[in-house]
Each structure stands twice: as structure tokens, then as C-alpha cells.
Design an enzyme around this catalytic site. Structure first.
Site, PDB file in Angstrom:
ATOM      1  N   TYR A 143      51.767  43.542  42.315  1.00 56.16           N
ATOM      2  CA  TYR A 143      52.305  42.284  41.812  1.00 56.16           C
ATOM      3  C   TYR A 143      51.591  41.966  40.507  1.00 56.16           C
ATOM      4  O   TYR A 143      50.371  42.070  40.410  1.00 56.16           O
ATOM      5  CB  TYR A 143      52.066  41.164  42.825  1.00 56.16           C
ATOM      6  CG  TYR A 143      52.471  39.788  42.355  1.00 56.16           C
ATOM      7  CD1 TYR A 143      53.815  39.460  42.145  1.00 56.16           C
ATOM      8  CD2 TYR A 143      51.513  38.796  42.125  1.00 56.16           C
ATOM      9  CE1 TYR A 143      54.185  38.187  41.725  1.00 56.16           C
ATOM     10  CE2 TYR A 143      51.876  37.523  41.712  1.00 56.16           C
ATOM     11  CZ  TYR A 143      53.210  37.228  41.511  1.00 56.16           C
ATOM     12  OH  TYR A 143      53.578  35.972  41.099  1.00 56.16           O
ATOM     13  N   ASP A 238      45.952  45.908  35.422  1.00 48.56           N
ATOM     14  CA  ASP A 238      46.036  44.508  35.795  1.00 48.56           C
ATOM     15  C   ASP A 238      44.828  44.196  36.673  1.00 48.56           C
ATOM     16  O   ASP A 238      44.835  44.452  37.874  1.00 48.56           O
ATOM     17  CB  ASP A 238      47.358  44.236  36.530  1.00 48.56           C
ATOM     18  CG  ASP A 238      47.494  42.767  36.911  1.00 48.56           C
ATOM     19  OD1 ASP A 238      46.498  42.019  36.793  1.00 48.56           O
ATOM     20  OD2 ASP A 238      48.598  42.373  37.325  1.00 48.56           O
ATOM     21  N   LYS A 266      42.276  34.580  37.221  1.00 49.51           N
ATOM     22  CA  LYS A 266      41.498  34.196  38.405  1.00 49.51           C
ATOM     23  C   LYS A 266      40.018  33.926  38.112  1.00 49.51           C
ATOM     24  O   LYS A 266      39.699  32.858  37.625  1.00 49.51           O
ATOM     25  CB  LYS A 266      41.740  35.216  39.511  1.00 49.51           C
ATOM     26  CG  LYS A 266      43.243  35.219  39.885  1.00 49.51           C
ATOM     27  CD  LYS A 266      43.669  35.916  41.147  1.00 49.51           C
ATOM     28  CE  LYS A 266      45.115  35.544  41.445  1.00 49.51           C
ATOM     29  NZ  LYS A 266      46.043  36.643  41.578  1.00 49.51           N
TER      30      LYS A 266
END
Ligand SMILES: *Cc1c(COP(=O)(O)O)cnc(C)c1O
Length: 428
Positions: A143, A238, A266
Site C-alpha cells: 500500500y 516506500d 509517519k
């Protein structure tokens, strides 16, 4: 029990689609009423009914120091008194950029954005511009935020041309996205050969966290590196989850593979909205205003987010932090495995650093297809039994549990004790 949460969820559902501002929060795959959280401190969160939980969600990854850590609170307080947004450059943006580039040497230049989604979207745009190609390779179960062109997991078998996972995403947009099973370098090679000079980038979670934790097979990332070089394709890691999570230098340091571009998010925002993308100067110089690839943001490099990020990274940089979190995670994963065995429940526990997932599956989970063999009904029972016992795991089988620096041996012991009972409950 959960009286206030229930009332709030009912109110929310009349106002907000599904009652939530991000889908998994609605508990749809585990059932039950989502808890509305009032506060968090250290390893615990407390809901609006006053129930306390040992938290392994960690806000889905950012809270590696635990909830409201003192250094982040202090940094935020002092920044608030100075102002929250200027739309002009600040000193701390430079400080954070220095910290990121020092920690991750493959990042020579970095641009701050507001979310992981923005980071991957911008990295893809940049890769397409830089290579003057359009197609993208991604991996099933990875994702990368809700970027149109990346909302594809594709069918099974050999490299299916992407069909969008969501209505509203133009098939034309996804048609340029090719999704391949994770850990399948052979297929990557075939696809690169079939699409010569058409692939702009390979984007990958170097350790997957969004189908549950799935580790890269030995040599997988190295092969991606080699193949991408041979074909003039940019390799994008990522690291929105893994950056500053697996080590201070991210997954690329632990696994010793250097990508061309890296996406972060994050942890670098310390619990505030943030993202970043960066890489080699020769590529990053294509970004406006140095280059022609447009990308901007009203709140990009937001002073509060940057202050929280700096305070978080400073704390993480202290010696021994990663070793400590990792020890806790290993202790927990080991305890959970033994508890599951005693309850006679087959599980696969994938663990690296402070990330782990308990898959209710009977054979090793190495890609999305294997992950999907998990017994999700059993996970739902386990999740709810844990929640009743004051332990907050992610409300889906296909997510990662995060151990933080705030978790204590007592937390781990209590979690294992709760799991002994929860596995029994899930067995029935
Ligand atoms: C969370 C996540 C994103 C998206 O970040 P947002 O801030 O939610 O937009 C992208 N990639 C990975 C690997 C993620 O885990």
C-alpha cells in the site's frame, strides 16, 4: 461498556462516511463498535468510557516513542507559542532535512509534504518526468497511500495490467500500473523485458507492512536494484512505515540496498501529519522550483509537524533505542507463538525489528496470496478477545503491530497473558 463510544459512533455515522475519517478505523473486518479514544500516554490509550488498553496500533506507525512523549510535547508547546504556520521557510525545516539526509545517505535532497500519500504521489510524478516513461511496477499487497495510480493490487498469476481497486479511479490511470506478487523477482524481470523502455519506476515497501508484516526474501531487493539499473528504471522505496522504524537509517540500512528515491512519513512527523520524498540530487533537481516537476503545499514543512519530527528523531538517535524496542518485540512475538501453540492454533508470526503480525495461517506468509490464506474470522475473535482484556491490536488481520519505546516488560507480560486466553477464545 463502550456506552460513550457507541453513542459517538452513532452520531459520527450520520455525519462522516462510515463514521470514520479513514476506513479501517470502522472495525468492519473485526466487528464490534470502534473505540473512541480520549487520550494516550506511553504504551497505553484510554477510550471515552475510561477503558485503558496496551496499544500496539501506535497510530498505525508514527508513535515509535509511545503516546505523548515528553520531548515531543515540549517541542510542540514551544512551537505553538511561536506560531503554527507561516507559508515561509523556517530554520527547523533545514534542521529536519539535515537529520533525514544524515540518517539516510541515499537521500541527498528531500522535500517535505503533508502525508505519505503525497510523498508517493510526488515520487511517481517525478520518476515519470525524469525517465520520460509512464508505466509503474508495484507489488500485490503493498500500500502506498490512496494515490490513484497505485490503488491496484491486480489479479493473481503473472503480471496483470492494473484494474483499479476503487471506483472513481480512471482505468487509464491504473492501466499504466503493473502489480506483481511480492518477493517475485523473476516476474519483475519478465515484465521489464516485455515493457522495454516503458517502465518509469518500481515502487516497493522494502519490508511490507500493509498486508501485515511480510519480509523481503533473501536477495529480492538486491535483484530489484540490479534489474532497475539495467533497465534505466528508478527504484523507489516506500519507507513511510520502515523509515526510522527498523533502524535510524531505515530498511535500506538494515537490508543494505540503496534506492534512487525514498518516501517517508509517519515517524518523521512524530504523530503530526507529514510526509517526505527524497533521493539523488540529479533526480531531485527536477522538482520545482529547481526543475519543471510541479509539487507544492500550503502547509508543507509545517512548523508543528517539523518540531514533533525533530524531537522524535533526536530521541531515537540515542544509543540503544532500537535494540531495546527490538528486544521487547522479540519477547512478545516469542510469547505469542508459544501461547498460540498451547491453544492449538496454527499461526505464523512475522517479525522484524519492532514490527510484527500474527497471521492465523498454517504456512509461512511470504506474499499477499499467502497472507490471504489467513483465517480472518479467527483473527476477529482474537482481536475482540484481546480488546476485552485491555490490549489494542490493529482491527484487521492485514496490518502490522508496532512495539514502541514506551512498552515495558510488564506490558509484554500482560499482553502474553491476555493472548493465552484470547487464543483459546479464538479456537472455539
Ligand atoms: C501509511 C502509508 C502510506 C500513506 O501515508 P498517509 O500519511 O496515510 O497518506 C504510504 N505508504 C506506506 C508504506 C504506508 O504505510
Amino acid at each position: 461498556m463502550n456506552r460513550r463510544s457507541k453513542v459517538l459512533f452513532a452520531r459520527a455515522q450520520k455525519l462522516i462516511p462510515g463514521g470514520v475519517n479513514s476506513p479501517v478505523r470502522a472495525f468492519r473486518s473485526v466487528g464490534g463498535n470502534p473505540r473512541f479514544i480520549r487520550s494516550g500516554k506511553g504504551s497505553h490509550v484510554v477510550d471515552v468510557d475510561g477503558e485503558s488498553y496496551i496499544d500496539y496500533l501506535g497510530s498505525w506507525g508514527p508513535l515509535i516513542l509511545g503516546h505523548s512523549p515528553a520531548p515531543v510535547q515540549a517541542a510542540l508547546k514551544s512551537q505553538i507559542s511561536l506560531g503554527t504556520s507561516f507559508g515561509a521557510s523556517t530554520e527547523n525545516e533545514v534542521v529536519l532535512a539535515e537529520m533525514i539526509t544524515n540518517a539516510i545517505p541515499s537521500i541527498e535532497r528531500v522535500r517535505l509534504v503533508n502525508s505519505g500519500t503525497e510523498a508517493t504521489m510526488s515520487a511517481i510524478r517525478l520518476a515519470r518526468a525524469f525517465t520520460n516513461r509512464t508505466k509503474i511496477i508495484k507489488f500485490d499487497g503493498c500500500y502506498h497511500g490512496h494515490v490513484d495510480s497505485l490503488l491496484v493490487k491486480a489479479g493473481s498469476g503473472v503480471a496483470t495490467l492494473g484494474l483499479p481497486d476503487s471506483p472513481g479511479v480512471q482505468p487509464a490511470e491504473c492501466g499504466a500500473t503493473i502489480s506483481i506478487p511480492y518477493n517475485d523477482a523473476e516476474t519483475v524481470q519478465q515484465v521489464l523485458e516485455l515493457n522495454r523502455a516503458e517502465i518509469a519506476a518500481i515502487i516497493v515497501e522494502p519490508v511490507a507492512g500493509n498486508m501485515g508484516t511480510v519480509l523481503p526474501a533473501k536477495g529480492f531487493l538486491q535483484r530489484l536494484r540490479k534489474l532497475s539499473r539495467e533497465h534505466g528504471v528508478l527504484l523507489i522505496f516506500d519507507e513511510v512505515i520502515t523509515g526510522f522504524r527498523l533502524s535510524y537509517g531505515g530498511a535500506q540500512e538494515v537490508l543494505n540496498v540503496k534506492p534512487d528515491l525514498t518516501c517517508l512519513g509517519k515517524i518523521i512527523g512524530g504523530g503530526l501529519p507529514v510526509g517526505a520524498y527524497g533521493g539523488h540530487h540529479e533526480i531531485m533537481k527536477w522538482v520545482a522550483p529547481e526543475g519543471p516537476v510541479y509539487q507544492a503545499g500550503t502547509l508543507s514543512g509545517n512548523p508543528l509537524a517539523v518540531a514533533a519530527g525533530i524531537a522524535t528523531l533526536k530521541t531515537l538517535k540515542k544509543p540503544g533505542t532500537y535494540a531495546k524496542i527490538e528486544r521487547m518485540a522479540v519477547e512478545l512475538a516469542t510469547g505469542l507463538l508459544i501461547a498460540a501453540e498451547r491453544a492449538g492454533i496454527p499461526v505464523q508470526i512475522n517479525n522484524i525489528g519492532s514490527m510484527f503480525t500474527v497471521f492465523f495461517a498454517s504456512s509461512p506468509v511470504t506474499d499477499f496470496q499467502k497472507a490471504k490464506t489467513s483465517d480472518t474470522d479467527r483473527y476477529a475473535k482474537f482481536f475482540n478477545a484481546m480488546l476485552e482484556r485491555g490490549v489494542y491490536f490493529p482491527p484487521s488481520q492485514f496490518e502490522t503491530c508496532f512495539v514502541s519505546l514506551a512498552h515495558t516488560h510488564n506490558d509484554i507480560k500482560s499482553t502474553i497473558q491476555a493472548a493465552r486466553e484470547a487464543f483459546k477464545a479464538a479456537a472455539s
